[in-house]
Scaffold this motif. Sequence first.
Motif, short mmCIF file in Angstrom:
data_model
loop_
_atom_site.label_atom_id
_atom_site.label_comp_id
_atom_site.label_asym_id
_atom_site.label_seq_id
_atom_site.Cartn_x
_atom_site.Cartn_y
_atom_site.Cartn_z
N VAL A 19 87.69 100.82 32.48
CA VAL A 19 88.21 99.55 32.95
C VAL A 19 87.03 98.61 33.10
O VAL A 19 86.02 98.95 33.71
N GLU A 20 87.17 97.45 32.53
CA GLU A 20 86.10 96.45 32.53
C GLU A 20 86.56 95.26 33.36
O GLU A 20 87.73 94.90 33.35
N PHE A 21 85.62 94.67 34.09
CA PHE A 21 85.96 93.57 34.99
C PHE A 21 85.30 92.27 34.56
O PHE A 21 84.14 92.25 34.17
N GLU A 22 86.07 91.18 34.66
CA GLU A 22 85.56 89.83 34.45
C GLU A 22 84.87 89.64 33.11
O GLU A 22 83.89 88.91 33.01
N SER A 23 85.38 90.27 32.08
CA SER A 23 84.78 90.12 30.77
C SER A 23 85.77 90.60 29.72
O SER A 23 86.64 91.42 30.01
N GLY A 24 85.62 90.13 28.51
CA GLY A 24 86.42 90.61 27.40
C GLY A 24 85.59 91.33 26.37
O GLY A 24 86.02 91.53 25.24
N ILE A 25 84.40 91.75 26.76
CA ILE A 25 83.48 92.36 25.80
C ILE A 25 84.05 93.64 25.19
O ILE A 25 83.77 93.96 24.04
N GLY A 26 84.91 94.35 25.92
CA GLY A 26 85.51 95.57 25.38
C GLY A 26 86.43 95.33 24.20
O GLY A 26 86.77 96.25 23.48
N CYS A 27 86.82 94.08 23.98
CA CYS A 27 87.66 93.72 22.84
C CYS A 27 86.85 93.12 21.70
O CYS A 27 87.40 92.75 20.67
N ASP A 28 85.55 93.03 21.88
CA ASP A 28 84.66 92.51 20.85
C ASP A 28 84.63 93.47 19.66
O ASP A 28 84.54 94.69 19.84
N ASP A 29 84.71 92.94 18.44
CA ASP A 29 84.71 93.79 17.25
C ASP A 29 83.50 94.71 17.18
O ASP A 29 83.62 95.88 16.81
N ASP A 30 82.30 94.20 17.52
CA ASP A 30 81.10 95.04 17.46
C ASP A 30 81.19 96.20 18.44
O ASP A 30 80.79 97.32 18.14
N VAL A 31 81.70 95.94 19.64
CA VAL A 31 81.85 97.00 20.64
C VAL A 31 82.86 98.03 20.16
O VAL A 31 82.62 99.24 20.21
N LEU A 32 84.00 97.57 19.66
CA LEU A 32 85.03 98.50 19.18
C LEU A 32 84.53 99.33 18.01
O LEU A 32 84.79 100.53 17.93
N ARG A 33 83.81 98.72 17.09
CA ARG A 33 83.26 99.48 15.95
C ARG A 33 82.30 100.56 16.44
O ARG A 33 82.30 101.68 15.95
#
Length: 154
Positions: free
Chosen positions: A26-40
Amino acid sequence: MNEAADVLQGVIVLGREMPGGWTLAVEFESGIGCDDDVLRALAADGRTAVSAYRDPDTKTAIIAHDGVVLGVLDLSGGYFDGPTGGVDTGHPVIGAPTAVGFDASDACVPTGEAADTDEPEGGLVLAVRVLTGLTLTAADFEGPWAGGVSEAAP
């Protein structure tokens, strides 16, 4: 330090182990977990990653496998759209949500289980179940958790 951790710089993340070798984060106050680079990075080496977010206008899950972002699932509408406007319905990972009725056609009309879910939480629980084999429940979000603010590798 792995590639995913290099990208997750300065984000508050909590995680816990789940059955079958999965991790719930669970990530707070950010959408970085949905970033394509993070997901890849999270989906490298044959792994599957599912990242979901909700804001007032968007209820979405993004699916990646083996280092490739495969598509975006609209959890309220029950339809599937790929990162460039289409999704490869022949891909085995995409076959799981389409098999339960998440629509990958231009019609954007869910059928089966996907049409019968409470939106959007039911859509997320269904998508996670068919992609990972895990059925998320309220108990999965009860402690203990490990986490903190992520930092880039030195």
